[in-house]
Write an enzyme that holds these catalytic residues in place. Structure first.
Site, PDB file in Angstrom:
ATOM      1  N   SER A   9       0.805  -1.237   0.000  1.00 27.25           N
ATOM      2  CA  SER A   9       0.000   0.000   0.000  1.00 27.25           C
ATOM      3  C   SER A   9       0.829   1.274   0.000  1.00 27.25           C
ATOM      4  CB  SER A   9      -0.942   0.005   1.207  1.00 27.25           C
ATOM      5  OG  SER A   9      -0.207  -0.025   2.411  1.00 27.25           O
ATOM      6  N   SER A 133      15.047  -7.214   4.819  1.00 31.59           N
ATOM      7  CA  SER A 133      15.819  -7.163   6.046  1.00 31.59           C
ATOM      8  C   SER A 133      16.197  -5.706   6.310  1.00 31.59           C
ATOM      9  CB  SER A 133      17.047  -8.066   5.878  1.00 31.59           C
ATOM     10  OG  SER A 133      17.837  -8.049   7.022  1.00 31.59           O
ATOM     11  N   TYR A 147      12.610  -4.350  16.478  1.00 35.25           N
ATOM     12  CA  TYR A 147      12.808  -4.263  15.020  1.00 35.25           C
ATOM     13  C   TYR A 147      14.152  -4.891  14.646  1.00 35.25           C
ATOM     14  CZ  TYR A 147      13.308  -2.258  10.324  1.00 35.25           C
ATOM     15  OH  TYR A 147      13.489  -2.098   8.971  1.00 35.25           O
ATOM     16  N   LYS A 151      14.845  -8.330  12.466  1.00 36.78           N
ATOM     17  CA  LYS A 151      15.593  -8.370  11.198  1.00 36.78           C
ATOM     18  C   LYS A 151      16.797  -9.322  11.292  1.00 36.78           C
ATOM     19  CE  LYS A 151      12.835  -5.623   8.908  1.00 36.78           C
ATOM     20  NZ  LYS A 151      11.939  -6.123   7.862  1.00 36.78           N
TER      21      LYS A 151
HETATM   22  N1  LIG Z   1      12.629   2.598   4.404  1.00 35.28           N
HETATM   23  C1  LIG Z   1      13.841   2.236   4.785  1.00 35.28           C
HETATM   24  O1  LIG Z   1      14.763   3.060   4.876  1.00 35.28           O
HETATM   25  C2  LIG Z   1      14.123   0.784   5.103  1.00 35.28           C
HETATM   26  C3  LIG Z   1      15.434   0.445   5.488  1.00 35.28           C
HETATM   27  C4  LIG Z   1      15.715  -0.893   5.789  1.00 35.28           C
HETATM   28  C5  LIG Z   1      14.721  -1.859   5.681  1.00 35.28           C
HETATM   29  N2  LIG Z   1      13.445  -1.501   5.307  1.00 35.28           N
HETATM   30  C6  LIG Z   1      12.436  -2.574   5.195  1.00 35.28           C
HETATM   31  O2  LIG Z   1      11.761  -2.446   3.953  1.00 35.28           O
HETATM   32  C7  LIG Z   1      10.407  -2.907   4.073  1.00 35.28           C
HETATM   33  C8  LIG Z   1       9.450  -1.832   3.589  1.00 35.28           C
HETATM   34  O3  LIG Z   1       9.622  -0.689   4.411  1.00 35.28           O
HETATM   35  P1  LIG Z   1       8.981   0.734   4.079  1.00 35.28           P
HETATM   36  O4  LIG Z   1       9.960   1.732   4.531  1.00 35.28           O
HETATM   37  O5  LIG Z   1       8.439   0.765   2.709  1.00 35.28           O
HETATM   38  O6  LIG Z   1       7.769   0.726   5.176  1.00 35.28           O
HETATM   39  P2  LIG Z   1       6.361   1.470   5.194  1.00 35.28           P
HETATM   40  O7  LIG Z   1       6.383   2.679   4.348  1.00 35.28           O
HETATM   41  O8  LIG Z   1       5.995   1.614   6.631  1.00 35.28           O
HETATM   42  O9  LIG Z   1       5.386   0.377   4.500  1.00 35.28           O
HETATM   43  C9  LIG Z   1       5.133  -0.836   5.155  1.00 35.28           C
HETATM   44  C10 LIG Z   1       4.062  -1.602   4.408  1.00 35.28           C
HETATM   45  O10 LIG Z   1       3.776  -2.799   5.142  1.00 35.28           O
HETATM   46  C11 LIG Z   1       2.368  -2.880   5.404  1.00 35.28           C
HETATM   47  N3  LIG Z   1       2.134  -3.601   6.656  1.00 35.28           N
HETATM   48  C12 LIG Z   1       2.574  -3.295   7.895  1.00 35.28           C
HETATM   49  N4  LIG Z   1       2.136  -4.186   8.782  1.00 35.28           N
HETATM   50  C13 LIG Z   1       1.394  -5.094   8.094  1.00 35.28           C
HETATM   51  C14 LIG Z   1       0.672  -6.254   8.460  1.00 35.28           C
HETATM   52  N5  LIG Z   1       0.592  -6.670   9.739  1.00 35.28           N
HETATM   53  N6  LIG Z   1       0.043  -6.962   7.491  1.00 35.28           N
HETATM   54  C15 LIG Z   1       0.089  -6.560   6.202  1.00 35.28           C
HETATM   55  N7  LIG Z   1       0.752  -5.457   5.794  1.00 35.28           N
HETATM   56  C16 LIG Z   1       1.396  -4.734   6.737  1.00 35.28           C
HETATM   57  C17 LIG Z   1       1.911  -1.421   5.436  1.00 35.28           C
HETATM   58  O11 LIG Z   1       0.517  -1.275   5.172  1.00 35.28           O
HETATM   59  P3  LIG Z   1      -0.598  -1.184   6.349  1.00 35.28           P
HETATM   60  O12 LIG Z   1      -0.041  -0.319   7.427  1.00 35.28           O
HETATM   61  O13 LIG Z   1      -1.793  -0.623   5.661  1.00 35.28           O
HETATM   62  O14 LIG Z   1      -0.847  -2.588   6.781  1.00 35.28           O
HETATM   63  C18 LIG Z   1       2.740  -0.847   4.288  1.00 35.28           C
HETATM   64  O15 LIG Z   1       2.127  -1.140   3.059  1.00 35.28           O
HETATM   65  C19 LIG Z   1      10.227  -3.271   5.550  1.00 35.28           C
HETATM   66  O16 LIG Z   1      10.404  -4.654   5.722  1.00 35.28           O
HETATM   67  C20 LIG Z   1      11.343  -2.503   6.249  1.00 35.28           C
HETATM   68  O17 LIG Z   1      11.717  -3.099   7.464  1.00 35.28           O
HETATM   69  C21 LIG Z   1      13.130  -0.203   5.020  1.00 35.28           C
END
Ligand SMILES: NC(=O)c1ccc[n+]([C@@H]2O[C@H](COP(=O)([O-])OP(=O)(O)OC[C@H]3O[C@@H](n4cnc5c(N)ncnc54)[C@H](OP(=O)(O)O)[C@@H]3O)[C@@H](O)[C@H]2O)c1
Length: 223
Positions: A9, A133, A147, A151
């Protein structure tokens, strides 16, 4: 290809859904917020190759129903991307609230386990599983609490799964996208200027390359 992506989303998940859709692949995605998924579908012009369903990956039944829904509409999967995750709090272990800890482990560990377990029978031989991760899952990240621990768990989960699925030629990756301009990153670093970060579209580009290149290592970083 038939691609399943959790957490489509917003953020990295959404950018990745869009990238695969635009390349003509079939994509099935979920998040807890159904409205946001409908908005994405409409934003893309209601594509016939995008399937959306509300699902909480941390709830067994919900995860099972989502996987079944994807299999019914697309058939067997080429790619599974376990992207959905929550941040929890930046707090010391001593002061970390138990309910937040449990919620983060439920989503980031149990959720990946449920989706993967239910998806394995529907994975094509020669397919790919990518588990999102983080750098916080590779080296000590004080005050990242549940968190970081989740990971580290994803890194271990991916290593053992890669061994278990070798005989079916299914590749498994623990993929750290690095600092990316998303809601989660803004929550973790409220003082940071988001314009200094790479957009999620760059991560989506890298993920497409990863799927095509299938390197022979499990833990991958993108900076
Ligand atoms: N952004 C960064 O800098 C970064 C760095 C390292 C790793 N990551 C990893 O990359 C991935 C994506 O991160 P992002 O930054 O894009 O996060 P984000 O913007 O918070 O998006 C997270 C997504 O996961 C969904 N979600 C959360 N809990 C859920 C649940 N229980 N069931 C189904 N869907 C769920 C959310 O939708 P709803 O809330 O509507 O459910 C949203 O679509 C994650 O695994 C994060 O740990 C991100």
């Amino acid at each position: 290809m038939n691609v399943v992506i959790t957490g489509g989303s917003r953020g990295i998940g959404k950018a990745t859904v869009i990238r695969f859709i635009k390349e003509g692949h079939q994509v099935c995605t979920c998040s807890r917020n159904e409205e946001a998924l409908k908005f994405l579908w409409e934003e893309l012009g209601k594509p016939e190759n995008l399937f959306i369903k509300a699902c909480d990956v941390s709830e067994r039944q919900s995860a099972k129903e989502f996987v079944k829904f994807c299999a019914k509409l697309m058939g067997k999967f080429d790619v599974l991307i376990n992207n959905a995750s929550v941040l929890g709090l930046r707090e010391s272990i001593e002061h970390y609230p138990e309910d937040v800890w449990e919620e983060v482990i439920r989503v980031n560990i149990n959720g990946v386990f449920y989706i993967t377990k239910y998806a394995i029978p529907f994975m094509k031989d020669g397919g790919i599983i990518i588990n999102l991760s983080s750098g916080a899952g590779k080296r000590p990240a004080p005050y990242w609490g549940a968190y970081a621990v989740s990971k580290f768990g994803i890194e271990g989960f991916s290593l053992l799964l890669a061994e278990e699925l070798k005989s079916r030629n299914i590749k498994v990756y623990a993929f750290n996208p690095g600092a990316t301009r998303t809601q989660m990153r803004a929550l973790a670093y409220p003082q940071e200027d988001p314009s200094t970060l790479k957009p999620p579209e760059k991560v989506a580009d890298f993920l497409i390359k990863l799927v095509n290149l299938r390197p022979n290592l499990v833990s991958i970083d993108f900076y």
